[in-house]
Scaffold this motif. Structure first.
Motif, PDB file in Angstrom:
ATOM      1  N   ALA A 178     -13.667   7.826 -27.279  1.00 35.14           N
ATOM      2  CA  ALA A 178     -13.641   7.959 -25.613  1.00 35.14           C
ATOM      3  C   ALA A 178     -14.684   8.795 -25.285  1.00 35.14           C
ATOM      4  O   ALA A 178     -15.457   9.533 -25.941  1.00 35.14           O
ATOM      5  CB  ALA A 178     -12.240   8.671 -25.276  1.00 35.14           C
ATOM      6  N   GLY A 179     -15.264   8.481 -23.728  1.00 35.28           N
ATOM      7  CA  GLY A 179     -16.104   9.480 -23.367  1.00 35.28           C
ATOM      8  C   GLY A 179     -17.360   9.089 -22.987  1.00 35.28           C
ATOM      9  O   GLY A 179     -18.381   9.576 -22.648  1.00 35.28           O
ATOM     10  N   GLY A 180     -17.714   7.715 -23.578  1.00 35.45           N
ATOM     11  CA  GLY A 180     -18.937   7.072 -23.219  1.00 35.45           C
ATOM     12  C   GLY A 180     -19.269   6.091 -22.366  1.00 35.45           C
ATOM     13  O   GLY A 180     -18.391   5.642 -21.660  1.00 35.45           O
ATOM     14  N   VAL A 181     -20.355   5.300 -22.662  1.00 34.37           N
ATOM     15  CA  VAL A 181     -20.711   4.222 -21.793  1.00 34.37           C
ATOM     16  C   VAL A 181     -20.677   2.453 -22.405  1.00 34.37           C
ATOM     17  O   VAL A 181     -21.032   1.853 -21.773  1.00 34.37           O
ATOM     18  CB  VAL A 181     -22.102   4.420 -20.996  1.00 34.37           C
ATOM     19  CG1 VAL A 181     -21.762   5.894 -20.041  1.00 34.37           C
ATOM     20  CG2 VAL A 181     -23.087   4.495 -22.068  1.00 34.37           C
ATOM     21  N   SER A 182     -20.516   2.585 -23.784  1.00 32.65           N
ATOM     22  CA  SER A 182     -20.759   1.261 -24.593  1.00 32.65           C
ATOM     23  C   SER A 182     -19.568   0.639 -24.020  1.00 32.65           C
ATOM     24  O   SER A 182     -18.533   1.032 -23.656  1.00 32.65           O
ATOM     25  CB  SER A 182     -20.649   1.756 -25.823  1.00 32.65           C
ATOM     26  OG  SER A 182     -22.035   2.254 -26.329  1.00 32.65           O
ATOM     27  N   GLN A 183     -19.909  -0.753 -24.099  1.00 32.37           N
ATOM     28  CA  GLN A 183     -18.744  -1.926 -23.890  1.00 32.37           C
ATOM     29  C   GLN A 183     -18.480  -2.698 -24.849  1.00 32.37           C
ATOM     30  O   GLN A 183     -19.054  -2.921 -25.948  1.00 32.37           O
ATOM     31  CB  GLN A 183     -19.262  -2.520 -22.445  1.00 32.37           C
ATOM     32  CG  GLN A 183     -19.636  -1.687 -21.480  1.00 32.37           C
ATOM     33  CD  GLN A 183     -20.285  -2.365 -20.108  1.00 32.37           C
ATOM     34  OE1 GLN A 183     -20.657  -3.902 -20.211  1.00 32.37           O
ATOM     35  NE2 GLN A 183     -20.297  -1.962 -18.989  1.00 32.37           N
ATOM     36  N   GLY A 184     -17.287  -3.460 -24.596  1.00 30.67           N
ATOM     37  CA  GLY A 184     -17.084  -4.424 -25.654  1.00 30.67           C
ATOM     38  C   GLY A 184     -16.171  -3.918 -26.765  1.00 30.67           C
ATOM     39  O   GLY A 184     -15.453  -2.832 -26.744  1.00 30.67           O
ATOM     40  N   GLU A 185     -16.618  -4.399 -27.966  1.00 33.25           N
ATOM     41  CA  GLU A 185     -16.011  -3.846 -29.157  1.00 33.25           C
ATOM     42  C   GLU A 185     -16.257  -2.492 -29.603  1.00 33.25           C
ATOM     43  O   GLU A 185     -15.715  -1.969 -30.348  1.00 33.25           O
ATOM     44  CB  GLU A 185     -16.320  -4.831 -30.232  1.00 33.25           C
ATOM     45  CG  GLU A 185     -15.735  -6.279 -30.125  1.00 33.25           C
ATOM     46  CD  GLU A 185     -15.861  -7.267 -31.318  1.00 33.25           C
ATOM     47  OE1 GLU A 185     -15.160  -6.930 -32.470  1.00 33.25           O
ATOM     48  OE2 GLU A 185     -16.770  -8.131 -31.207  1.00 33.25           O
ATOM     49  N   ARG A 186     -17.365  -2.213 -29.117  1.00 32.84           N
ATOM     50  CA  ARG A 186     -18.031  -0.653 -29.320  1.00 32.84           C
ATOM     51  C   ARG A 186     -17.895   0.352 -28.238  1.00 32.84           C
ATOM     52  O   ARG A 186     -18.448   1.273 -28.206  1.00 32.84           O
ATOM     53  CB  ARG A 186     -19.766  -0.933 -29.613  1.00 32.84           C
ATOM     54  CG  ARG A 186     -20.038  -1.986 -30.654  1.00 32.84           C
ATOM     55  CD  ARG A 186     -21.557  -2.041 -30.685  1.00 32.84           C
ATOM     56  NE  ARG A 186     -21.924  -3.063 -31.684  1.00 32.84           N
ATOM     57  CZ  ARG A 186     -21.781  -4.270 -31.526  1.00 32.84           C
ATOM     58  NH1 ARG A 186     -21.533  -4.786 -30.209  1.00 32.84           N
ATOM     59  NH2 ARG A 186     -22.145  -5.390 -32.316  1.00 32.84           N
ATOM     60  N   GLU A 187     -16.833  -0.233 -27.218  1.00 32.62           N
ATOM     61  CA  GLU A 187     -16.537   0.863 -26.450  1.00 32.62           C
ATOM     62  C   GLU A 187     -16.155   2.195 -27.041  1.00 32.62           C
ATOM     63  O   GLU A 187     -14.911   1.942 -27.939  1.00 32.62           O
ATOM     64  CB  GLU A 187     -15.415   0.216 -25.477  1.00 32.62           C
ATOM     65  CG  GLU A 187     -14.755   0.772 -24.286  1.00 32.62           C
ATOM     66  CD  GLU A 187     -13.922   0.216 -23.425  1.00 32.62           C
ATOM     67  OE1 GLU A 187     -13.217   0.645 -22.423  1.00 32.62           O
ATOM     68  OE2 GLU A 187     -13.637  -0.901 -23.779  1.00 32.62           O
ATOM     69  N   SER A 188     -16.041   3.375 -26.524  1.00 30.76           N
ATOM     70  CA  SER A 188     -17.287   3.604 -25.558  1.00 30.76           C
ATOM     71  C   SER A 188     -18.160   4.590 -25.769  1.00 30.76           C
ATOM     72  O   SER A 188     -19.243   4.549 -25.340  1.00 30.76           O
ATOM     73  CB  SER A 188     -16.398   4.178 -24.174  1.00 30.76           C
ATOM     74  OG  SER A 188     -15.811   5.327 -24.247  1.00 30.76           O
ATOM     75  N   LEU A 189     -17.703   5.493 -26.663  1.00 31.10           N
ATOM     76  CA  LEU A 189     -18.793   6.545 -27.212  1.00 31.10           C
ATOM     77  C   LEU A 189     -19.330   6.481 -28.316  1.00 31.10           C
ATOM     78  O   LEU A 189     -19.303   7.011 -29.498  1.00 31.10           O
ATOM     79  CB  LEU A 189     -18.140   7.900 -27.196  1.00 31.10           C
ATOM     80  CG  LEU A 189     -19.060   9.191 -27.517  1.00 31.10           C
ATOM     81  CD1 LEU A 189     -19.906   9.321 -26.156  1.00 31.10           C
ATOM     82  CD2 LEU A 189     -18.395  10.272 -27.752  1.00 31.10           C
ATOM     83  N   ASN A 190     -19.950   4.979 -28.503  1.00 33.12           N
ATOM     84  CA  ASN A 190     -20.825   4.754 -29.800  1.00 33.12           C
ATOM     85  C   ASN A 190     -22.162   5.308 -29.839  1.00 33.12           C
ATOM     86  O   ASN A 190     -22.751   5.343 -28.961  1.00 33.12           O
ATOM     87  CB  ASN A 190     -21.043   2.969 -29.662  1.00 33.12           C
ATOM     88  CG  ASN A 190     -22.001   2.727 -30.792  1.00 33.12           C
ATOM     89  OD1 ASN A 190     -21.892   3.389 -31.916  1.00 33.12           O
ATOM     90  ND2 ASN A 190     -22.796   1.797 -30.780  1.00 33.12           N
TER      91      ASN A 190
END
Length: 255
Positions: A26-38
């Motif tokens: 939690a807490g990030g901007v990545s999307q899809g299978e890498r959502e979100s704090l990659n």
């Protein structure tokens, strides 16, 4: 700390003079299978999104962590030395006695391990998959810490979120490479569902090895959190190779 409220973390027992934790998804901007704090650059994610996530970590911490290019090896970075910003850092562990150094380890099933002395004068972090664990990355990390702080007499370690025994199936070759060298480790393997397969308990092996380093003077804490099972909170490469990375952070407090 602009994003502090947006970045949930998990950690172990509190230690005066030490900050350490592992992020969640939690807490990030990545999307899809890498959502979100990659936070892993080599994950197939949009590099701009990963850099945005890393900037959120910088905002959260107030400082840039020392990112490593992890290679499943045993080399340990002496983070007390002066480091160039663009310097390649192919290490799987780092140690420091400096409060202006923030150590970081990326994982997605492998063990993130934090080690410190009970006076919080030295801290180390290690990335330990089955190869690095077997090859001695934890031993080399602790030895580097002893060299940096020879007066330390009592130690603690925290093994963060990682894949659990129930979900970590390995082949006969992995069982053999561990048990051939240390027969007592056989107790950490259960027979798998298929012939020639085993379920390996990496966190327990790591705890055993850490406790052997300083018998009676090393207290090891297990997070008990399984990255494979907890899809909502953690990335897991075994669950899906198209995944991200969480980070384990450790930093000595200013004294």
């Amino acid at each position: 700390m602009a994003h502090a409220q947006l970045i949930p973390t998990v950690g172990g027992p509190e230690q005066a003079g030490l900050l350490y934790f592992c992020t969640t998804r939690a807490g990030g901007v990545s999307q899809g299978e890498r959502e979100s704090l990659n936070l892993g650059l080599n994950t197939g994610d949009d590099p701009q999104r990963v850099q945005a996530n890393r900037q959120r970590m910088v905002d959260f911490l107030g400082v840039e962590p020392i990112w490593l290019a992890q290679v499943h090896g045993t080399d340990v970075l002496d983070a007390d030395q002066d480091l160039l910003p663009a310097e390649p850092r192919q290490f799987d562990a780092a140690v420091t006695t400096r409060s202006d150094r923030t150590l970081a380890i990326l994982t997605a099933d492998c063990l993130p391990v934090v080690i410190w002395d009970e006076q919080a004068r030295v801290v180390g972090v290690a990335h330990a998959g089955w190869r690095g664990l077997q090859a001695g990355v934890l031993e080399r990390t602790w030895q580097a810490m002893v060299r940096r702080c020879p007066q330390a007499g009592s130690w603690q370690a925290w093994i963060g979120p990682a894949i659990s025994q129930k979900h970590f199936e390995v082949g006969q070759e992995v069982f053999d490479v561990y048990v051939r060298a240390e027969p007592e480790l056989a107790t950490f393997f259960n027979a798998g569902k298929h012939p020639g397969k085993w379920q390996a308990d990496l966190p327990a092996i790591a705890r055993h090895r850490l406790e052997q380093l300083s018998p009676g003077a090393m207290k090891v804490h297990l997070s008990g959190l399984c990255t494979f099972e907890d899809d909502a909170r953690f990335y897991s490469y075994r669950r899906s190779p198209q995944t991200g990375r969480q980070v384990t952070i450790a930093r000595l407090a200013h004294r």
